[in-house]
Design an enzyme around this catalytic site. Structure first.
Site, mmCIF file in Angstrom:
data_model
loop_
_atom_site.group_PDB
_atom_site.id
_atom_site.type_symbol
_atom_site.label_atom_id
_atom_site.label_comp_id
_atom_site.label_asym_id
_atom_site.label_seq_id
_atom_site.Cartn_x
_atom_site.Cartn_y
_atom_site.Cartn_z
ATOM 1 N N GLY A 86 5.140 -4.471 0.032
ATOM 2 C CA GLY A 86 3.918 -4.344 0.828
ATOM 3 C C GLY A 86 3.643 -2.957 1.385
ATOM 4 O O GLY A 86 2.693 -2.765 2.138
ATOM 5 N N GLN A 87 4.495 -1.993 1.000
ATOM 6 C CA GLN A 87 4.249 -0.644 1.517
ATOM 7 C C GLN A 87 2.920 -0.116 1.000
ATOM 8 O O GLN A 87 2.500 -0.451 -0.103
ATOM 9 C CB GLN A 87 5.394 0.274 1.097
ATOM 10 C CG GLN A 87 6.677 -0.014 1.844
ATOM 11 C CD GLN A 87 7.878 0.632 1.190
ATOM 12 O OE1 GLN A 87 7.770 1.712 0.634
ATOM 13 N NE2 GLN A 87 9.005 -0.047 1.242
ATOM 14 N N ARG A 88 2.328 0.733 1.828
ATOM 15 C CA ARG A 88 0.983 1.208 1.524
ATOM 16 C C ARG A 88 0.873 1.772 0.100
ATOM 17 O O ARG A 88 -0.082 1.520 -0.612
ATOM 18 C CB ARG A 88 0.562 2.267 2.539
ATOM 19 C CG ARG A 88 -0.905 2.589 2.529
ATOM 20 C CD ARG A 88 -1.238 3.609 3.596
ATOM 21 N NE ARG A 88 -1.392 3.007 4.910
ATOM 22 C CZ ARG A 88 -2.503 2.428 5.344
ATOM 23 N NH1 ARG A 88 -3.544 2.341 4.555
ATOM 24 N NH2 ARG A 88 -2.585 1.923 6.548
#
Lengths: 183, 357
Positions: free
Chosen positions: A71-73
């Site tokens: 889910g990291q940018r």
């Protein structure tokens, strides 16, 4: 796509129905912990996901193939590659991370606009309820304007992936959704 | 009428099963796997790059199947009918279908690619060992900490490599005598057999050996204590040049290894995982990098050689996978026997190593 292959696929000899579930949410929301919880695995040593994980979960006689994507940018642009032929979307929120409620709301809104997810049921897990600072599920639902979603079934479920509380309730909702669809 | 239909179904199933066993299918699939397996490791978490490769694979499988169906005039309807019938199950096997099923099952695909990657690594190591007699330190004891399983794997590997080297030496010896004899008899001598791709690799690699030692002077080819003992006469022309060079990193690595192997099992896994471990020292990282580079070079070479032998070889037989090219008629009986023995060893090694995972 791959009409030919789906025929051959039948020869694999698993009679049970398989479903594809995609598990998304901001980084540190607890997606991988939830995935491992669903698969009854150890949840104490989980590191940020750089790629993705897949696990099969048996639930109510169904085989759920759950895809958990980091889910990291920097990874979020890849999400849309995993949305094709999805039967159900699980969106995980860190209920104690009030600062990022807006950000997570935006990501969810963008996701639900994606063509591949049209009409796909949505389960929001308001995770980390074991923390005292966690916002209640109702408040989060309001913040996300879930009541404005009219073209799909949705549900919000308070849970703690760490302790397992509330997770089964969410899975029950998923099963009921799939049963309804089959009818 | 009904019997005729059944015949038809049977024909379609058999035709497609035959296609899946043949080179028109297996060569492009194998080539794809060899070229793309490098990034696949057996970590539980998958890399984002796997997805792209997987999608390419899906496209390839679909294209090959569709083209073939068109070519033999089986339409999609007939295909569906045939493969929905019970005959399809009795006339095909999971082994034949695996490469097809992998296009619809990411996890099966990943497993296949991880396995191929391990196979390629082993092949590369075997070639290095065959050429040098010993493995460069960065590939043996050096900075690596082996788990029990890995140590056992290495034992098997060493044994196989040693045998293979012995055979090679015998072969060379025999060749020399033969050559000498041939010179007495006739002026034209067939030097190397075109069917033997190993031979080609060896020749090619030995010419490149010098380059390697220049490129990676910190990676001495002396080998470890063990392998030196096992090989009383290491055939390693580049040794002398590197011996005099300072090699602080490797020495340090060895000490580290001793310390670490005394305990701390959990650290081994981090080591194994390589790049990701945050607590790797600079030297260790460097050594890992060296090792990676070295293996990469070998792989590229291997790929090139494979490609070459593929394009040179006559239309390959149906069972291409991981087989040596078919021995030529002019090959002597002894040579054939040696090849056979090697093949068996490789098979055994593969089975032992891969099944353990």
């Amino acid at each position: 796509m791959l009409g030919l292959l789906s025929v051959i696929q039948k020869l694999k000899g698993s009679p049970e129905q398989e479903l594809r579930i995609v598990l998304l949410g901001l980084d540190n929301a607890g997606k991988t912990t939830l995935l491992k919880r669903l698969a009854s695995e150890e949840v104490s040593t989980i590191t940020p996901t750089q790629g993705f994980n897949i696990k099969s979960v048996q639930s109510h006689g169904l085989k759920l193939n759950v895809w958990d994507i980091g889910g990291q940018r920097s990874i979020r642009p890849y999400w849309k590659k995993y949305l094709g032929s999805t039967d159900l979307l699980i969106y995980v929120i860190d209920s104690a991370d009030q600062k990022r409620f807006e950000e997570t709301g935006q990501e969810l809104a963008e996701l639900t606009e994606d063509e591949s997810l049209t009409g796909v049921p949505l389960l929001v897990f308001a995770n980390k309820q074991d923390l005292v600072t966690a916002a209640p599920a109702a408040e989060i639902a309001e913040g996300l304007s879930l009541h404005t979603y009219r073209d799909r079934e949705w549900q919000i479920q308070a849970c703690s992936a760490l302790s397992g509380e509330g997770v089964q309730d969410g899975m029950n909702w998923i099963s009921s959704q799939i049963m309804n669809r089959k009818k | 009428m009904a019997a005729g239909e059944e015949d038809d179904v049977e024909w379609v199933v058999d035709t497609i099963a035959g296609f899946l066993r043949g080179p028109a299918w297996s060569i492009p699939i194998l080539e794809f796997m060899e070229h793309n397996c490098e990034v696949f490791d057996d970590e539980e978490e998958s890399k984002l790059s796997y997805t792209e490769i997987y999608q390419e694979y899906q496209a390839l499988v679909e294209r090959l199947l569709e083209d073939y169906l068109k070519e033999v005039g089986i339409n999609e309807e007939k295909f569906q009918e045939a493969f929905s019938s019970p005959l399809a199950k009795t006339h095909t096997s999971q082994a034949i279908l695996q490469t097809v099923l992998a296009a619809e099952d990411f996890r099966l695909f990943k497993k296949m690619m991880v396995q191929k990657n391990i196979e390629m690594q082993l092949q590369a190591i075997r070639i290095i060992k065959e050429r040098n007699g010993v493995l460069p330190e960065c590939l043996t004891e050096g900075s690596d900490v082996f788990s029990e399983i890995e140590q056992e794997e290495m034992k098997i590997l060493r044994e196989v490599l040693r045998k293979s080297k012995e055979e090679y030496e015998i072969e060379q010896e025999r060749k020399r005598t033969e050559e000498a004899r041939a010179k007495l008899k006739a002026p034209d001598v067939t030097h190397s057999c075109p069917g033997d791709s190993r031979e080609a690799v060896k020749v090619k690699e030995s010419t490149e050996g010098a380059e390697h030692s220049e490129e990676s002077p910190k990676c001495p080819l002396e080998g470890s204590h063990k392998s030196t003992k096992e090989d009383p006469t290491p055939v390693c022309p580049v040794q002398k040049g590197t011996e005099n060079l300072p090699q602080p990193s490797c020495t340090k690595g060895k000490e580290d290894t001793k310390k670490r192997s005394a305990g701390k099992g959990s650290e081994n896994t981090v080591q194994k995982a390589g790049v990701k471990g945050p607590d790797l020292s600079e030297t260790e990282k460097q050594q890992l990098k060296q090792r990676e580079d070295y293996l990469k070079k070998k792989r590229d070479l291997l790929l090139a050689t494979k490609k070459e032998s593929k394009s040179n070889a006559p239309p390959p037989s149906s069972d291409q996978k991981e087989e040596e090219p078919p021995p030529k008629e002019e090959m002597s009986e002894e040579k054939q026997r040696l090849l056979q023995k090697r093949k068996m060893l490789a098979e055994k090694l593969k089975e032992e190593v891969i099944n353990k995972r």
